[in-house]
Enzyme design. Sequence first.
Site, PDB file in Angstrom:
ATOM      1  N   THR A   2       0.834  -1.208   0.000  1.00 11.56           N
ATOM      2  CA  THR A   2       0.000   0.000   0.000  1.00 11.56           C
ATOM      3  C   THR A   2       0.860   1.246   0.000  1.00 11.56           C
ATOM      4  O   THR A   2       1.876   1.317   0.698  1.00 11.56           O
ATOM      5  CB  THR A   2      -0.907   0.006   1.246  1.00 11.56           C
TER       6      THR A   2
ATOM      7  N   GLU B 183      10.138  -3.914  -2.632  1.00  9.83           N
ATOM      8  CA  GLU B 183      10.471  -5.177  -1.952  1.00  9.83           C
ATOM      9  C   GLU B 183      11.424  -6.007  -2.812  1.00  9.83           C
ATOM     10  O   GLU B 183      11.091  -6.399  -3.932  1.00  9.83           O
ATOM     11  CB  GLU B 183       9.194  -5.964  -1.657  1.00  9.83           C
TER      12      GLU B 183
ATOM     13  N   ASN C  66       7.071 -12.015  -0.114  1.00  8.07           N
ATOM     14  CA  ASN C  66       5.628 -12.146  -0.262  1.00  8.07           C
ATOM     15  C   ASN C  66       5.129 -13.569  -0.110  1.00  8.07           C
ATOM     16  O   ASN C  66       3.951 -13.787   0.185  1.00  8.07           O
ATOM     17  CB  ASN C  66       5.194 -11.519  -1.596  1.00  8.07           C
TER      18      ASN C  66
ATOM     19  N   THR D 203      -2.655 -14.400   5.260  1.00  2.00           N
ATOM     20  CA  THR D 203      -3.857 -13.670   5.632  1.00  2.00           C
ATOM     21  C   THR D 203      -4.893 -14.663   6.146  1.00  2.00           C
ATOM     22  O   THR D 203      -5.186 -15.606   5.449  1.00  2.00           O
ATOM     23  CB  THR D 203      -4.432 -12.908   4.413  1.00  2.00           C
TER      24      THR D 203
END
Lengths: 220, 225
Positions: free
Chosen positions: B1, B88, B220, B225
């Site tokens: 984000t 990243e 990642n 989640t």
Amino acid sequence: SQTRSYAAPGDGTIPAAKKKYIPSTGTYPLGFKAGSAHVGVKASNTRFDDLALIASDAPCAGAAVFTTNKFQAAPVTVSRDLLKSRKGEGIRSVIINSGCANAVTGKGGIEDAKLMGRETDQAFVKDSNGEDDGQSRSIVMSTGVIGQRLPIQKIVSKIPTAYYNLGETHEHWLGTAKAICTTDTFPKLLSKTFTLPGSQEEYHIAGMTKGAGMIHPNMA
Amino acid sequence: TLLGVICTDAPVSAGPLQAALTSAITKSFNSISIDGDTSTNDTVAILANGAAGGKPIDSTASPDFAAFQKTLTDFSIDLAKLVVRDGEGATKFVTIRVTNAASYKDAHRVASTIARSPLVKTALYGKDANWGRILCATGYAENVEGVVPEETSVSFIPSDGSAELKLLVRGEPEQVDEARAAKILEAEDLEIKVQLSEGKGGEEAVFWTCDFSHEYVTINGDYRT
């Protein structure tokens, strides 16, 4: 929950190659303060500030652009409505938490974002014994994992601390820039002075940003 | 984000402030890409309190507004570049300049398509002067008129200020000096220039991106989640 595999910006492990991007001084706009507090939005974060507050001493003009992703997070909806209802006037602050995005959290998430803004407004009202017109004056932002509710009571309980920690030094601005980081390896803060052709005054502009992944903005 | 907060003590009222920010965003934060994913939370806000005094900017027609808009755009570009610097797993900072397009929108779309191509980004990570992947991405950019293979040129602009390395000129591949290409790709900063036509269009867009590394997948792949 999302696990942080990168070192946190505040833990002293900023990569050597990135240190050159972190300013050691700055020239900050008059009448603005920045501060932060530790909430522990993510349970694993036991040390680093994750609540940031940037505030104007007086109500001011505000504007924003927001993601055009159709699944807009609760703070996006709440902040857009705030700016629309106030016509961008009378804005007092921006309150930001990292660690949880408050995205795809339904009506409860909207209520959480509103409460975060309202409690921030209250900090200003209580401190100045000022008038409270009952309207929001604080823009709300969140960043972090998607699909989880904010630990909202923990957050609102620390808003007074962030307010108390407000200050105008470079350290205040840099600390606040660190508090909005997630997987970022360094805080992103810039400031500069400028002039305008129709004025004699010297003006200041300062900005902080965060982001390292899920980055392809298309804001409007 | 992506989140951003900008504050200024210049006396800009709400309407012009929104106009200046909206304009600045197009050429700054809306012109960066790390991984091609648009977040649910991206927000950039600006506050202007007028604490430094002076004549208020109440309209978008004044010279003061134009100057403020330029300042804000340049400032936003510098902030946006910092985000790309921290991509990243990124090892490279890449500027993509698309020139001679029929419109800014066309140039921006082509640059954006190149910036989000995994194969372009992995080639950059692998220090491979792979103009074929750049050209391929240029060719599938959606809703772009005026991409003519016979008129398209691609080159690398080294960060050390030395002469550009031409990879493709008007659709014809150049004899590339691989040693020089490798040296250019060793540097952290690199510019890719894509010229879409021979003087038929005068619009240009600049986009900033990074390479795509093993580390990005590691970071990642850890997310839950």
